[in-house]
Write a protein that holds these residues in place. Structure first.
Motif, PDB file in Angstrom:
ATOM      1  N   ALA A 165       1.097  -1.375   0.028  1.00  0.00           N
ATOM      2  CA  ALA A 165      -0.048  -0.075   0.083  1.00  0.00           C
ATOM      3  C   ALA A 165       0.856   1.346   0.103  1.00  0.00           C
ATOM      4  O   ALA A 165       0.561   2.247  -0.583  1.00  0.00           O
ATOM      5  N   ARG A 166       1.912   1.247   0.828  1.00  0.00           N
ATOM      6  CA  ARG A 166       2.825   2.332   0.961  1.00  0.00           C
ATOM      7  C   ARG A 166       3.507   2.453  -0.403  1.00  0.00           C
ATOM      8  O   ARG A 166       3.772   3.842  -1.033  1.00  0.00           O
ATOM      9  N   ARG A 167       3.902   1.560  -1.150  1.00  0.00           N
ATOM     10  CA  ARG A 167       4.623   1.420  -2.372  1.00  0.00           C
ATOM     11  C   ARG A 167       3.688   2.241  -3.378  1.00  0.00           C
ATOM     12  O   ARG A 167       3.906   2.804  -4.277  1.00  0.00           O
ATOM     13  N   ASN A 168       2.450   1.554  -3.532  1.00  0.00           N
ATOM     14  CA  ASN A 168       1.492   2.143  -4.716  1.00  0.00           C
ATOM     15  C   ASN A 168       1.153   3.419  -4.099  1.00  0.00           C
ATOM     16  O   ASN A 168       0.956   4.151  -5.199  1.00  0.00           O
ATOM     17  N   THR A 169       1.148   4.086  -3.195  1.00  0.00           N
ATOM     18  CA  THR A 169       1.019   5.394  -2.797  1.00  0.00           C
ATOM     19  C   THR A 169       2.083   6.327  -3.301  1.00  0.00           C
ATOM     20  O   THR A 169       1.857   7.402  -3.973  1.00  0.00           O
ATOM     21  N   LEU A 170       3.354   5.804  -3.168  1.00  0.00           N
ATOM     22  CA  LEU A 170       4.483   6.427  -3.660  1.00  0.00           C
ATOM     23  C   LEU A 170       4.469   6.599  -5.045  1.00  0.00           C
ATOM     24  O   LEU A 170       4.803   7.291  -5.626  1.00  0.00           O
ATOM     25  N   ILE A 171       4.167   5.235  -5.762  1.00  0.00           N
ATOM     26  CA  ILE A 171       4.081   5.273  -7.298  1.00  0.00           C
ATOM     27  C   ILE A 171       2.988   6.446  -7.761  1.00  0.00           C
ATOM     28  O   ILE A 171       3.427   7.018  -8.720  1.00  0.00           O
ATOM     29  N   LYS A 172       1.789   6.335  -7.086  1.00  0.00           N
ATOM     30  CA  LYS A 172       0.841   7.336  -7.605  1.00  0.00           C
ATOM     31  C   LYS A 172       1.375   8.741  -7.567  1.00  0.00           C
ATOM     32  O   LYS A 172       1.142   9.639  -8.135  1.00  0.00           O
ATOM     33  N   ASP A 173       2.141   8.957  -6.254  1.00  0.00           N
ATOM     34  CA  ASP A 173       2.745  10.276  -6.010  1.00  0.00           C
ATOM     35  C   ASP A 173       3.547  10.676  -7.305  1.00  0.00           C
ATOM     36  O   ASP A 173       3.635  11.936  -7.831  1.00  0.00           O
ATOM     37  N   THR A 174       4.555   9.763  -7.525  1.00  0.00           N
ATOM     38  CA  THR A 174       5.483  10.019  -8.391  1.00  0.00           C
ATOM     39  C   THR A 174       4.919  10.098  -9.766  1.00  0.00           C
ATOM     40  O   THR A 174       5.240  11.221 -10.703  1.00  0.00           O
ATOM     41  N   MET A 175       3.760   9.160 -10.192  1.00  0.00           N
ATOM     42  CA  MET A 175       3.179   9.542 -11.502  1.00  0.00           C
ATOM     43  C   MET A 175       2.314  10.802 -11.560  1.00  0.00           C
ATOM     44  O   MET A 175       2.633  11.531 -12.682  1.00  0.00           O
ATOM     45  N   ARG A 176       1.965  11.416 -10.708  1.00  0.00           N
ATOM     46  CA  ARG A 176       1.495  12.707 -10.566  1.00  0.00           C
ATOM     47  C   ARG A 176       2.262  13.747 -11.013  1.00  0.00           C
ATOM     48  O   ARG A 176       2.123  14.653 -11.709  1.00  0.00           O
ATOM     49  N   GLU A 177       3.613  13.734 -10.409  1.00  0.00           N
ATOM     50  CA  GLU A 177       4.579  14.548 -10.682  1.00  0.00           C
ATOM     51  C   GLU A 177       5.403  14.614 -12.017  1.00  0.00           C
ATOM     52  O   GLU A 177       5.587  15.506 -12.763  1.00  0.00           O
ATOM     53  N   GLN A 178       5.348  13.509 -12.492  1.00  0.00           N
ATOM     54  CA  GLN A 178       6.424  13.056 -13.716  1.00  0.00           C
ATOM     55  C   GLN A 178       5.547  13.006 -15.116  1.00  0.00           C
ATOM     56  O   GLN A 178       6.079  13.374 -16.034  1.00  0.00           O
ATOM     57  N   CYS A 179       4.430  12.216 -14.927  1.00  0.00           N
ATOM     58  CA  CYS A 179       4.036  11.654 -16.364  1.00  0.00           C
ATOM     59  C   CYS A 179       2.466  11.835 -16.454  1.00  0.00           C
ATOM     60  O   CYS A 179       2.119  11.651 -17.615  1.00  0.00           O
ATOM     61  N   ILE A 180       1.491  12.226 -15.485  1.00  0.00           N
ATOM     62  CA  ILE A 180       0.056  12.172 -15.572  1.00  0.00           C
ATOM     63  C   ILE A 180      -0.250  13.198 -16.688  1.00  0.00           C
ATOM     64  O   ILE A 180      -0.906  12.928 -17.595  1.00  0.00           O
ATOM     65  N   PRO A 181       0.438  14.393 -16.612  1.00  0.00           N
ATOM     66  CA  PRO A 181      -0.060  15.164 -17.763  1.00  0.00           C
ATOM     67  C   PRO A 181       0.113  14.672 -19.148  1.00  0.00           C
ATOM     68  O   PRO A 181      -0.612  14.784 -20.180  1.00  0.00           O
ATOM     69  N   ASN A 182       1.323  14.116 -19.464  1.00  0.00           N
ATOM     70  CA  ASN A 182       1.560  13.541 -20.718  1.00  0.00           C
ATOM     71  C   ASN A 182       0.603  12.234 -21.080  1.00  0.00           C
ATOM     72  O   ASN A 182       0.101  12.035 -22.520  1.00  0.00           O
ATOM     73  N   LEU A 183       0.337  11.499 -19.976  1.00  0.00           N
ATOM     74  CA  LEU A 183      -0.613  10.386 -20.018  1.00  0.00           C
ATOM     75  C   LEU A 183      -2.151  10.988 -20.520  1.00  0.00           C
ATOM     76  O   LEU A 183      -2.732  10.324 -21.578  1.00  0.00           O
ATOM     77  N   VAL A 184      -2.496  11.889 -19.942  1.00  0.00           N
ATOM     78  CA  VAL A 184      -3.748  12.575 -20.205  1.00  0.00           C
ATOM     79  C   VAL A 184      -3.820  13.087 -21.528  1.00  0.00           C
ATOM     80  O   VAL A 184      -4.782  13.060 -22.200  1.00  0.00           O
ATOM     81  N   GLU A 185      -2.910  13.882 -22.019  1.00  0.00           N
ATOM     82  CA  GLU A 185      -2.614  14.273 -23.259  1.00  0.00           C
ATOM     83  C   GLU A 185      -2.879  13.199 -24.402  1.00  0.00           C
ATOM     84  O   GLU A 185      -3.483  13.241 -25.684  1.00  0.00           O
ATOM     85  N   SER A 186      -2.186  12.022 -24.256  1.00  0.00           N
ATOM     86  CA  SER A 186      -2.121  10.893 -25.046  1.00  0.00           C
ATOM     87  C   SER A 186      -3.809  10.497 -25.129  1.00  0.00           C
ATOM     88  O   SER A 186      -4.045  10.007 -26.209  1.00  0.00           O
ATOM     89  N   TRP A 187      -4.430  10.460 -23.967  1.00  0.00           N
ATOM     90  CA  TRP A 187      -5.763   9.850 -24.007  1.00  0.00           C
ATOM     91  C   TRP A 187      -6.537  10.994 -24.970  1.00  0.00           C
ATOM     92  O   TRP A 187      -7.507  10.311 -25.811  1.00  0.00           O
ATOM     93  N   TYR A 188      -6.380  12.139 -24.890  1.00  0.00           N
ATOM     94  CA  TYR A 188      -7.106  13.079 -25.569  1.00  0.00           C
ATOM     95  C   TYR A 188      -6.908  12.977 -27.028  1.00  0.00           C
ATOM     96  O   TYR A 188      -7.588  12.971 -28.009  1.00  0.00           O
ATOM     97  N   GLN A 189      -5.516  12.645 -27.423  1.00  0.00           N
ATOM     98  CA  GLN A 189      -5.178  12.479 -28.783  1.00  0.00           C
ATOM     99  C   GLN A 189      -5.891  11.153 -29.376  1.00  0.00           C
ATOM    100  O   GLN A 189      -6.457  10.917 -30.640  1.00  0.00           O
TER     101      GLN A 189
END
Length: 877
Positions: A165-189
């Protein structure tokens, strides 16, 4: 690879080959390097058979999930390269892989992602996107990988360890910081490119957006460009359902209420601007809109209706699904009421009236649904405290008219259980109708009491009616006075205790009889009779129970057969339970005295207590008598005290952990309620109770016996709760008067509970006890030796407990335990003053190897923090 074993993967292979394939799979799982053959086969497309490909992915999945840490860096790199290579080949394949292979590949990607993203593969998504680009097959796999990752990180149906659970929380926090905006853009495209040409990929992408929106920044999705695209999808039939689900997830996202309102308002603006609806139009419906609402309402009525195949006597999965479906339809009905309550009320009234006019010749499902609609109106048209028959005159008049029709039409005699039950449910839901038109009470009471209700041929109807009858009488107790004695006479046979030997099958189960006894008690207590009459009626109610109890107890003492003993004990327990249930009509001792019923219940106590000395079926008998004592402490107050010592003595004999767990709350109730009045009794039974507890806790148990471990944990909690009750009720002298040796033993057990057992609930209780004892005994005039105990044991406990590896501050109960630990330190400082600080600075903290400069430089700061809350001490240490 063993080609012969691989033949067994074919679904048509015979059992010998299948067994060989299974054995080969197990062999590959334990082999340190056999997975490499599978990786090579996938990367080089060695096999065309789908089942072999799936098999290879299974082997890789096992390696990543269970043995990845054992691989060398080179081997881990090989797995990454294998998966990327396989992904690249999918762009070139003339035909896509089967769905089950794509899903399994996505799972392996997801497992590798959660293992490596934070450490070795931070560019996971960029590497995937660089391969798939906008190739439809690649996009399909990319979206499946995203869904598999979401399942690994977020799916609440998957049980994760605290470390995961702690690992998953850390992964989500890191994704929010590093790649989520790019993923969202890929979904839009993806949505923009495929919304008109590839509905399957578009729906997949909408599903991904709906899944991820619960844990990413909502502003990335809840904006004009995304929402307008979603609204456009609603006009495309194949996309509509997935677009609605996605929009629902956006609105359903957990957030601050103010932010949620802003989101809903912005969505409404977008919906209005897109022409989906106008808020101004909702206040006045056009004729067409009214016709639409009525059409929807009629469709709901049709869908609510039972079909001929519904099995009322043996409800299975299909029936359960229909009941759940009805709940969803009810929500739709509630929404219709919000659009136009007047229209819904008129439509229901029309259906109800036309059906009940000819109920004798109408099919049961149509009669049932008509009454059901009336029942549902109570929540669809909510009012305060069920006041449906006051206020809005037109609504009250319509409901009153329908209720009058219901109770006077004779429909309660309909020969189908569903109609009968719906009738009783509805009259109880609208019980306020009978305060407006009390003349209908007698006919409804008769329906409850005769073959339509409590004497119905169906046990299911009788059981539900017993509960509803209790509710009906309790809610209308002021109107019941003219009917009390008639009701009591009519239910006399339903109150009979049925011993096992008479062979008579009672109409009601013992659980159902509890409601009837409670109803009888309510009728007596709330009647307008004088106290003498109430006492006589209550004695008439309880005397048969007492007489039967005495006879059955004698039979139990003589019974040889264990099965017969159990039956007799059950019957005795029911008798005690029935007597206890009648007392629910009393709110407190004053009510009992006003009714003149104290003597009757004292007689019950004297009748029931001898069961505690019965050597047979102790568990069930003790449980019943204990429950009765709990009730009598509330109803009789100090009049019950003479019975407690003898009862306690019997209940402490031959105890098991469960017996003590159930006995301690009784002593806690007595202690908290009577305090100093029971001090002599507590002092007398204190050590016998503790000896019984310690004896059970010290009994050896199998190392892997989880049930025994849990029982001991619960008993330990109960023990500490008892000590907390004693100290918190101003009864510390009970402990102090047990002799120095016993006092020290008790205090040591509290220290052990605070430090040694990984149970934050017990730890919190122990620190509350220690804090209270320091408050009471920690001053200069405290008991001899207690100050030394504080420094020798309590202060160290306050530091040792939080230092334990099992002290998990991610757990809410542990945080509460830490808070009480800090309060204990603060209390020590308040009671002992500078002496406490001096001890910490010069003796205790140096013993923990805290650097001298930290102790000296931060001393003043620590003292201030200690005075505030005590937490400051933990930061230094």
């Amino acid at each position: 690879m063993d080609e012969q074993a691989l033949l067994g993967l074919n679904p048509n292979a015979d059992s010998d080959f299948r067994q060989r394939a299974l054995a080969y799979f197990e062999q590959l799982k334990i082999s340190p390097d056999a997975w490499q053959a599978c990786a090579e086969a996938l990367a080089q497309r060695t096999y065309s058979d789908d089942h072999i490909k799936f098999f290879c992915f299974q082997v890789l999945e096992h390696q990543v999930k269970y043995k990845y840490s054992e691989l060398t860096t080179v081997q881990q790199q090989l797995i990454r390269e294998t998966l990327i290579s396989w992904l690249q080949t999918q762009m070139l394949n003339p035909q896509p892989e089967k769905t089950f292979i794509r899903n399994k590949a996505a799972q392996v990607f997801a497992l590798l992602f959660v293992t490596e993203y934070l450490t070795k593969w931070p560019k996971f998504f960029f590497d995937i996107l660089s391969v798939v680009d906008l190739n439809p097959r690649g996009v399909d796999l990319y979206l499946r990988i995203l869904m598999a990752i979401d399942s690994e990180l977020v799916d609440r149906d998957v049980v994760h360890t605290s470390e995961e659970a702690r690992r998953n929380t850390l992964i989500k926090d890191t994704m929010r910081e590093q790649c989520i905006p790019n993923l969202v853009e890929s979904w839009y495209q993806i949505l923009q490119n495929y919304q008109y040409t590839n509905s399957e990929v578009t729906c997949q992408c909408l599903e991904v957006v709906g899944a991820y929106v619960s844990w990413i920044d909502l502003s990335l999705i809840a904006n004009d460009r995304f929402i307008n695209m979603l609204l456009g999808h609603m006009s495309i039939e194949v996309l509509r359902e997935e677009a609605c689900d996605c929009l629902f997830e956006i609105v359903n996202k957990g957030m601050d209420p103010v932010d949620k309102m802003k989101l809903v308002e912005s969505l409404c603006q977008v919906l209005q601007s897109a022409g989906f609806f106008s808020i101004d139009q909702l206040t006045v419906l056009s004729d067409q809109q009214k016709a639409n609402v009525e059409a929807i309402m009629l469709a709901v009525v049709k869908k609510l209706t039972y079909d001929e195949e519904y099995n009322f006597e043996n409800e299975g999965e299909d029936e359960a699904m229909f009941v759940e479906y009805r709940k969803q339809l009810k929500l739709l009905l509630d929404r219709l009421a919000q659009v136009s309550p007047e229209l819904l009320l008129a439509s229901v009234r029309r259906v109800f009236s036309s059906t009940l006019q000819n109920w004798q010749t109408t099919r049961f499902m149509e009669v049932e649904v008509a009454i059901r609609l009336l029942y549902m109106l109570a929540e669809a048209l909510p009012v305060s405290h069920g006041a449906h028959f006051s206020g809005d005159v037109s609504k009250a008049s319509a409901l009153q008219d329908m209720m009058r029709t219901l109770v006077t039409s004779g429909v309660s005699s309909y020969q189908h259980t569903s109609v009968t039950l719906e009738f009783f449910e509805t009259v109880v839901r609208y019980e306020k109708f009978f305060t407006v038109e009390p003349q209908h009470i007698p006919c409804v009471l008769m329906a409850f009491l005769d073959h339509r209700g409590l004497r119905h041929s169906s046990a299911k109807v009788r059981s539900r009616t017993a509960y509803l009858f209790s509710r009906f009488v309790k809610s209308l107790n002021k109107q019941m006075n003219p009917f009390i004695e008639d009701i009591l006479n009519r239910i006399q046979d339903l109150l009979e205790l049925s011993p096992p030997e008479n062979g008579y099958q009672s109409l009601l189960s013992s659980d159902d009889q509890l409601f009837i006894y409670e109803t009888a008690g309510v009728l007596v207590v709330n009647s307008e009779y004088p106290a003498e009459r109430k006492q006589a009626l209550m004695r008439n109610l309880l005397t048969p129970l007492m007489e039967k109890f005495k006879i059955l107890l004698e039979k139990l003492m003589l019974a040889q057969d264990e099965e017969r003993q159990a039956c007799l004990a059950d019957c005795l327990n029911h008798a005690v339970g029935f007597a206890s249930r009648t007392s629910k009509a009393f709110s407190n001792k004053q009510t009992v005295k006003q009714c003149g019923c104290s003597e009757v219940y004292l007689d019950c106590l004297q009748t029931f207590l001898p069961a505690l000395s019965c050597p047979l079926q102790k568990d069930i008998l003790r449980s019943g008598v204990r429950t009765f004592l709990h009730r009598m402490i509330i109803c009789l107050e100090e009049e019950v005290l003479p019975f407690i010592p003898s009862a306690s003595e019997h209940m402490l004999k031959d105890c098991e952990a469960k017996d003590l767990q159930e006995f301690i709350p009784l002593i806690n109730q007595i202690t908290a309620k009577f305090k100093i009045q029971v001090s002599p009794f507590l002092q007398q039974m204190f050590m016998p109770l503790l000896h019984a507890i310690f004896e059970v806790l010290l009994r050896p148990a199998e190392e892997n016996d989880q049930s025994a471990a849990l029982e001991k944990q619960m008993l330990r909690r109960s023990y500490f709760a008892f000590l907390q009750t004693v100290t918190g009720s101003g009864m510390s002298e009970v402990i102090a008067n047990q002799g120095a040796e016993n006092v020290e033993r008790v205090l040591i057990t509290v220290i052990q509970g605070a430090v040694e057992y990984p149970d934050p609930i017990a730890q919190k209780t122990c620190f509350i006890i220690l804090s209270k004892l320091v408050e009471l005994w920690g001053g200069k005039d405290g008991p001899v030796g207690f100050a030394d105990f504080v420094y020798k044991h309590i202060v160290p406990a306050c530091f040792l407990a939080p230092l334990k590896q099992t002290f998990d501050l991610a757990d809410a109960q542990t945080v509460l335990a830490l808070s009480e630990c800090a309060v204990t330190l603060k209390t020590i400082h308040l009671k002992r003053g500078p002496e406490c600080v001096q001890y910490l600075q010069q003796e205790y903290l140096p013993s923990l190897q805290v650097a001298p400069e930290i102790i000296q430089v931060r001393a003043a700061q620590q003292i201030l923090l200690l005075e505030k809350c005590g937490y400051g001490m933990y930061h230094s240490v």
